[in-house]
Write an enzyme that holds these catalytic residues in place. Structure first.
Site, PDB file in Angstrom:
ATOM      1  N   GLY A 139     -34.152   8.370 -58.891  1.00 18.72           N
ATOM      2  CA  GLY A 139     -35.441   8.005 -58.283  1.00 18.72           C
ATOM      3  C   GLY A 139     -35.264   7.429 -56.890  1.00 18.72           C
ATOM      4  N   ASP A 258     -34.691  -0.789 -60.175  1.00 15.25           N
ATOM      5  CA  ASP A 258     -34.849  -1.668 -61.342  1.00 15.25           C
ATOM      6  C   ASP A 258     -33.820  -2.793 -61.395  1.00 15.25           C
ATOM      7  OD1 ASP A 258     -36.818   0.037 -62.047  1.00 15.25           O
ATOM      8  OD2 ASP A 258     -35.804   0.933 -63.766  1.00 15.25           O
ATOM      9  N   GLU A 357     -43.339  -1.728 -66.425  1.00 13.27           N
ATOM     10  CA  GLU A 357     -43.734  -0.467 -67.085  1.00 13.27           C
ATOM     11  C   GLU A 357     -43.059  -0.241 -68.436  1.00 13.27           C
ATOM     12  OE1 GLU A 357     -42.433   2.890 -64.775  1.00 13.27           O
ATOM     13  OE2 GLU A 357     -40.506   1.953 -64.391  1.00 13.27           O
TER      14      GLU A 357
HETATM   15  N1  LIG Z   1     -24.040  10.949 -68.581  1.00 12.58           N
HETATM   16  C1  LIG Z   1     -24.167  11.671 -67.472  1.00 12.58           C
HETATM   17  N2  LIG Z   1     -23.181  12.505 -67.088  1.00 12.58           N
HETATM   18  C2  LIG Z   1     -23.281  13.245 -65.962  1.00 12.58           C
HETATM   19  N3  LIG Z   1     -24.374  13.218 -65.147  1.00 12.58           N
HETATM   20  C3  LIG Z   1     -25.380  12.418 -65.482  1.00 12.58           C
HETATM   21  C4  LIG Z   1     -25.342  11.586 -66.654  1.00 12.58           C
HETATM   22  N4  LIG Z   1     -26.498  10.884 -66.713  1.00 12.58           N
HETATM   23  C5  LIG Z   1     -27.224  11.259 -65.635  1.00 12.58           C
HETATM   24  N5  LIG Z   1     -26.558  12.174 -64.893  1.00 12.58           N
HETATM   25  C6  LIG Z   1     -27.026  12.816 -63.659  1.00 12.58           C
HETATM   26  O1  LIG Z   1     -27.240  11.838 -62.652  1.00 12.58           O
HETATM   27  C7  LIG Z   1     -28.406  12.138 -61.882  1.00 12.58           C
HETATM   28  C8  LIG Z   1     -29.307  10.935 -61.818  1.00 12.58           C
HETATM   29  O2  LIG Z   1     -29.535  10.379 -63.119  1.00 12.58           O
HETATM   30  P1  LIG Z   1     -30.904   9.626 -63.474  1.00 12.58           P
HETATM   31  O3  LIG Z   1     -32.050  10.556 -63.267  1.00 12.58           O
HETATM   32  O4  LIG Z   1     -30.759   9.002 -64.793  1.00 12.58           O
HETATM   33  O5  LIG Z   1     -31.093   8.553 -62.327  1.00 12.58           O
HETATM   34  P2  LIG Z   1     -30.246   7.280 -61.970  1.00 12.58           P
HETATM   35  O6  LIG Z   1     -29.084   7.671 -61.168  1.00 12.58           O
HETATM   36  O7  LIG Z   1     -29.976   6.498 -63.202  1.00 12.58           O
HETATM   37  O8  LIG Z   1     -31.247   6.525 -60.986  1.00 12.58           O
HETATM   38  P3  LIG Z   1     -32.578   5.707 -61.364  1.00 12.58           P
HETATM   39  O9  LIG Z   1     -32.696   5.660 -62.834  1.00 12.58           O
HETATM   40  O10 LIG Z   1     -32.374   4.385 -60.722  1.00 12.58           O
HETATM   41  O11 LIG Z   1     -33.667   6.451 -60.717  1.00 12.58           O
HETATM   42  C9  LIG Z   1     -29.064  13.344 -62.534  1.00 12.58           C
HETATM   43  O12 LIG Z   1     -28.831  14.477 -61.717  1.00 12.58           O
HETATM   44  C10 LIG Z   1     -28.375  13.468 -63.895  1.00 12.58           C
HETATM   45  O13 LIG Z   1     -28.218  14.817 -64.299  1.00 12.58           O
HETATM   46  O1  LIG Z   2     -39.052   8.957 -60.448  1.00 12.46           O
HETATM   47  P1  LIG Z   2     -39.581   9.160 -61.815  1.00 12.46           P
HETATM   48  O2  LIG Z   2     -38.894  10.304 -62.476  1.00 12.46           O
HETATM   49  O3  LIG Z   2     -41.033   9.188 -61.893  1.00 12.46           O
HETATM   50  O4  LIG Z   2     -39.083   7.900 -62.656  1.00 12.46           O
HETATM   51  C1  LIG Z   2     -39.588   6.636 -62.522  1.00 12.46           C
HETATM   52  C2  LIG Z   2     -38.535   5.672 -62.950  1.00 12.46           C
HETATM   53  O5  LIG Z   2     -37.568   5.546 -61.961  1.00 12.46           O
HETATM   54  C3  LIG Z   2     -37.339   4.181 -61.640  1.00 12.46           C
HETATM   55  O6  LIG Z   2     -37.993   3.923 -60.439  1.00 12.46           O
HETATM   56  C4  LIG Z   2     -35.869   3.926 -61.480  1.00 12.46           C
HETATM   57  O7  LIG Z   2     -35.185   4.161 -62.656  1.00 12.46           O
HETATM   58  C5  LIG Z   2     -37.957   3.416 -62.806  1.00 12.46           C
HETATM   59  O8  LIG Z   2     -38.424   2.141 -62.446  1.00 12.46           O
HETATM   60  C6  LIG Z   2     -39.073   4.329 -63.205  1.00 12.46           C
HETATM   61  O9  LIG Z   2     -39.356   4.191 -64.574  1.00 12.46           O
END
Ligand SMILES: Nc1ncnc2c1ncn2[C@@H]1O[C@H](COP(=O)(O)OP(=O)(O)OP(=O)(O)O)[C@@H](O)[C@H]1O
Ligand SMILES: O=P(O)(O)OC[C@H]1O[C@](O)(CO)[C@@H](O)[C@@H]1O
Ligand SMILES: [Mg+2]
EC number: 2.7.1.11
Length: 534
Positions: A139, A258, A357
């Site tokens: 995100g 977050d 949320e």
């Molecule tokens: N266990 C995993 N192994 C490999 N890739 C992963 C794994 N979990 C998530 N990813 C990849 O990492 C990228 C980002 O993951 P995710 O959408 O969960 O966001 P995030 O990096 O946790 O950021 P946020 O939750 O703060 O928005 C995606 O392209 C997803 O495919």
């Molecule tokens: O960007 P998306 O897929 O709408 O996801 C929103 C989520 O991403 C975050 O901004 C970061 O993990 C969360 O606070 C929220 O729940």
């Protein structure tokens, strides 16, 4: 540049070295969340633990020479940089480490340490040899563009690196899109904009294809900016790079609005988001104050962790009730939220509720027919607690025609993360970017960079991804919130005891945003439904 075939300087005396666990494999982070894993298998991240005196443990990060022992080194070009030549002790002592636990007693063991970030006297890349790539995933978050800018400018200005590309649209961009050339000129004012100029996405992590791309394009430094999911992805990329024996540093820069990334002090963009949330809370307060029994409900981001709601509440002082995912609540009956709302309206004539949320998801799921759904990365999609709560409050007061209310629901969720970063986040992002590229140039790999107790450190991926950072509701910080809002804690003594057990576990592993002190729930008088003040 002169080449010398030496491995990085080892930890020297007086720290007594003991290799504790070098070959202990850590479970690979891959394969979850639909991510496509390559056969990294036995190459899965190994812990590099070095013991010292008085319970000292260095949780070290991998180095390219762990699997490419013959790599030559070069003098750090920074030593010829006029801006840095006057800096005393500019280079980090190779023995410097950053301690995870800073509140200690005289008998405490020294505990876990991480390698200190910063420039090293010798580097493992020549300037014209580096082909760097930057990608943003997950995100949005204020400060993404600043990190990208400072990586590009830092590589150019400090290390004379001129080959830097951006990967478009997150992980899948490695294999489905063209790269974007990045120069100091092209990124000059991107920090004045929200979002990410590179684009981002969820899902689409295909390790083998990503590493094929690194190999095909000759990319030897990859900077991966993203949250916990992204860092898990970076970890498996590192493992595959190592399995193929590539000279390529894989560096993670932690990003999440977050603030749910473990170990680190806080994530960039968090301050900006809390500041932006004030505007919504102010609006809710003005609306509520101006109406008869006015209620303002504000929903803020925070999927599993309520840090934004907690800090926005504390900063504002206009909030009467803050609801976060870590602290269960209930609506009906004695000590419930509806009873509290009624009492606060009778006392003050208006009130503001801030809800994260991720709060109350179990309650909502129970009250409707609901099937769990996930986003492309495997994250659970949330139900709209703000709308649900507003409706429940309205329904409750509808049954009391002698008690008219006016409720305004404000949902600024995406507004607080789509803004540009504020001044202090900009400085923070600059330091993060610099620490990241110093680490890569020094040959470190498989690490996330972040401040731990105020000092930037290189942290192995597994420490960042093994668990999420959460608000500890038996800490003094949450007690401060309860004190400031004077809301009930909605918990029984039994709940508190159970949580204290979980939190003790948490304290063994985590550093809190401000302080990580476990308090014996001195405000438990407020529990069991009593909203007595402190
Ligand atoms: N266990 C995993 N192994 C490999 N890739 C992963 C794994 N979990 C998530 N990813 C990849 O990492 C990228 C980002 O993951 P995710 O959408 O969960 O966001 P995030 O990096 O946790 O950021 P946020 O939750 O703060 O928005 C995606 O392209 C997803 O495919
Ligand atoms: O960007 P998306 O897929 O709408 O996801 C929103 C989520 O991403 C975050 O901004 C970061 O993990 C969360 O606070 C929220 O729940
Ligand atoms: Mg995440």
């Amino acid at each position: 540049m002169e080449a010398v075939g030496v491995a990085p300087a080892p930890l020297a005396a007086p720290v007594k070295k003991k290799l504790l666990d070098l070959e202990k494999p850590f479970p690979a982070a891959a394969a979850a969340n639909g991510a496509k894993a390559s056969p990294a298998g036995k190459w899965a991240m190994k812990k590099k633990l070095v013991g010292g005196d008085a319970g000292y443990v260095l949780e070290d990060v991998p180095h390219l020479t762990d699997y490419l022992p013959e790599l030559p080194t070069f003098p750090n070009p920074l030593q010829d940089n006029p801006a840095y030549s006057v800096v005393k002790q500019y280079f980090v002592n190779p023995d410097d480490t950053v301690t995870q636990k800073i509140v200690v007693h005289k008998t405490s063991a020294r505990g876990t340490n991480f390698r200190r970030a910063g420039p090293r006297q010798r580097v493992y890349f020549q300037s014209d040899e580096v082909n760097a790539a930057i990608v943003t995933c997950g995100g949005l978050c204020p400060g993404l563009n600043t990190v990208v800018r400072e990586l590009v400018c830092g590589l150019y200005d400090m290390y004379g690196v001129t080959s830097v590309v951006g990967i478009e649209g997150g992980y899948k961009g490695f294999y489905s899109k063209n790269t974007i050339p990045l120069t100091p000129k092209s990124v000059n004012d991107i920090h004045k904009r929200g979002g990410t100029v590179l684009g981002t996405s969820r899902g689409g992590h295909d390790t083998a294809k990503i590493v094929d791309c690194l190999q095909d394009r000759g990319i030897n430094q990859v900077y991966i900016i993203g949250g916990d999911g992204t860092q898990k992805g970076a970890s498996v990329i590192y493992e595959e790079v190592r399995r193929r024996g590539l000279k390529c540093s894989v560096v993670g820069v932690p990003k999440t609005i977050d603030n749910d990334i473990a170990v680190i002090d806080k994530s960039f963009g968090f301050d900006t988001a809390v500041e932006e949330a004030q505007r919504a809370i102010n609006a809710a307060h003005v609306e509520a104050e101006s109406a008869e029994n006015g209620i303002g409900v504000v929903k803020l981001m925070g999927r599993n962790s309520g840090f934004i709601a907690m800090y926005a509440t504390l900063a504002s002082r206009d909030v009467d009730c803050c609801l976060i995912p870590e602290s269960p609540f209930y609506l009906e009956g004695k000590g419930g939220l509806l009873e509290f709302i009624e009492r606060r309206l009778k006392d003050n004539g208006h009130m503001v509720i801030v809800v994260a949320e991720g709060a109350g998801q179990d309650l909502i799921a129970k009250s409707m027919n609901f099937v769990d759904t996930q986003d492309a990365s495997g994250n659970k999609l949330l139900l709209d607690v703000g709308l649900w709560l507003s409706q429940k409050i309205k329904d409750h007061f509808k049954k009391k025609p002698y008690f008219p209310i006016t409720l305004k629901y404000i949902d600024p969720t995406y507004m607080i993360r789509a803004v540009k970063s504020n001044a202090s986040d900009n400085v923070y992002c600059t330091l993060l970017a610099h620490s990241a590229l110093h680490g890569a140039m020094a040959g470190y790999t498989g690490f996330t960079v972040a401040p731990v107790n105020g000092r930037h450190a290189y942290i192995p991926f597994y420490r960042i991804t093994e668990k999420q950072n959460k608000v500890v509701i038996t800490d003094r910080m949450w007690a401060r919130v309860l004190c400031s809002t004077n809301q009930p804690c909605f918990l029984s003594h039994e709940d508190v005891d159970n949580m204290k057990h979980d939190d003790d576990e948490h304290h063994l592993h985590n550093t809190q945003l401000l302080e990580g002190e476990s308090s014996p729930m001195k405000n438990s008088a407020k529990c069991n439904g009593s909203a007595a003040g402190v």
